[in-house]
Design a protein around this motif. Structure first.
Motif, mmCIF file in Angstrom:
data_model
loop_
_atom_site.group_PDB
_atom_site.id
_atom_site.type_symbol
_atom_site.label_atom_id
_atom_site.label_comp_id
_atom_site.label_asym_id
_atom_site.label_seq_id
_atom_site.Cartn_x
_atom_site.Cartn_y
_atom_site.Cartn_z
ATOM 1 N N GLU A 220 0.627 -1.370 0.091
ATOM 2 C CA GLU A 220 -0.193 0.060 0.117
ATOM 3 C C GLU A 220 0.803 1.376 0.089
ATOM 4 O OE1 GLU A 220 -3.332 0.911 0.252
ATOM 5 O OE2 GLU A 220 -3.653 -0.854 -0.931
ATOM 6 N N ALA A 221 1.868 1.275 0.835
ATOM 7 C CA ALA A 221 2.910 2.342 0.974
ATOM 8 C C ALA A 221 3.524 2.625 -0.380
ATOM 9 C CB ALA A 221 3.811 2.156 1.872
ATOM 10 N N ALA B 36 0.998 4.120 -2.758
ATOM 11 C CA ALA B 36 0.831 5.553 -2.297
ATOM 12 C C ALA B 36 1.966 6.460 -2.779
ATOM 13 C CB ALA B 36 0.420 5.842 -0.992
ATOM 14 N N GLU B 37 3.129 5.872 -2.752
ATOM 15 C CA GLU B 37 4.274 6.629 -3.239
ATOM 16 C C GLU B 37 4.215 6.834 -4.712
ATOM 17 O OE1 GLU B 37 9.082 5.753 -3.237
ATOM 18 O OE2 GLU B 37 8.010 5.621 -1.200
ATOM 19 N N GLU C 130 1.897 9.315 -5.450
ATOM 20 C CA GLU C 130 1.873 10.499 -4.824
ATOM 21 C C GLU C 130 0.706 10.834 -3.622
ATOM 22 O OE1 GLU C 130 2.539 13.146 -7.919
ATOM 23 O OE2 GLU C 130 4.477 12.628 -8.618
ATOM 24 N N GLY C 131 0.515 9.628 -2.953
ATOM 25 C CA GLY C 131 -0.527 9.941 -2.087
ATOM 26 C C GLY C 131 -2.012 10.359 -2.501
ATOM 27 N N LYS C 132 -2.117 11.425 -2.922
ATOM 28 C CA LYS C 132 -3.417 12.173 -3.134
ATOM 29 C C LYS C 132 -4.135 11.420 -4.199
ATOM 30 C CE LYS C 132 -5.893 16.195 -4.504
ATOM 31 N NZ LYS C 132 -5.907 17.524 -4.782
ATOM 32 N N ARG C 133 -3.370 11.097 -5.321
ATOM 33 C CA ARG C 133 -3.866 10.206 -6.580
ATOM 34 C C ARG C 133 -4.045 8.873 -6.149
ATOM 35 N NH1 ARG C 133 0.355 10.426 -10.779
ATOM 36 N NH2 ARG C 133 -0.868 9.472 -12.113
ATOM 37 N N ALA C 134 -3.562 8.261 -5.325
ATOM 38 C CA ALA C 134 -3.832 6.900 -4.627
ATOM 39 C C ALA C 134 -5.186 6.940 -4.040
ATOM 40 C CB ALA C 134 -2.742 6.486 -3.722
ATOM 41 N N GLN C 135 -5.354 7.973 -3.355
ATOM 42 C CA GLN C 135 -6.664 8.182 -2.729
ATOM 43 C C GLN C 135 -8.069 8.573 -3.739
ATOM 44 O OE1 GLN C 135 -7.561 7.439 0.245
ATOM 45 N NE2 GLN C 135 -9.761 7.488 -0.037
ATOM 46 N N ARG D 182 -8.450 4.846 -5.415
ATOM 47 C CA ARG D 182 -9.184 4.201 -4.597
ATOM 48 C C ARG D 182 -10.705 4.582 -4.769
ATOM 49 N NH1 ARG D 182 -6.362 4.943 -0.203
ATOM 50 N NH2 ARG D 182 -5.191 2.728 -0.284
#
Length: 140
Positions: A115-116, A119-120, A123-128, A131
């Motif tokens: 998951e990390a 997300a990396e 770039e975090g926001k795009r992963a959310q 999702r």
């Protein structure tokens, strides 16, 4: 009018990403000799506590007949155990045995690491956002 070529179809892209993630997860679990299905069962039980076979099959995306065979092997390996449902004696609940808890504790970082890494990469926001989009598709 023709639609997008195969490699541009959303279903193909989602399936390809899923296959890559599953292969990566399997590779990380291979040294411990733990198949993905067992890993996901232990993860589901850790997150939800005891579960019925139907609930567990739904959560880990395994057909009920296949899940029964996997659970049989996990019971034999003393990773989980069956217990009668107190509300309906015809049903069984699956619970994690001490050896299963120890195995899960040893392996739990594998999914967190995946998951990390995702997300990396996103770039975090795009992963959310991804999702959320995939959850919208799943819920329809």
């Amino acid at each position: 009018m023709t639609g997008p070529k195969l490699t541009e179809q959303l279903g193909f892209i989602i399936a390809s990403v899923n296959r890559r993630l599953e292969d990566e997860l399997a590779e990380r679990l291979r040294p411990g000799g733990v198949p993905i299905e067992r890993f996901r069962i232990l993860e589901a039980l850790d997150q939800h506590g005891e579960l019925s076979m139907g609930q567990l099959a739904s959560l880990v995306l395994v057909e009920p007949a296949t899940l029964t065979k996997i659970i049989d092997r996990m019971v034999a390996d003393q990773l989980v155990f069956r217990s009668p449902d107190p509300r309906d004696r015809r049903r069984v609940r699956i619970l994690t045995a001490p050896a299963g808890k120890a195995l899960w504790k040893r392996l739990s970082g594998v999914s967190r690491a995946q998951e990390a890494r995702i997300a990396e990469l996103l770039e975090g926001k795009r992963a959310q956002e991804l999702r959320s989009l995939l959850r919208d598709l799943m819920d329809r």
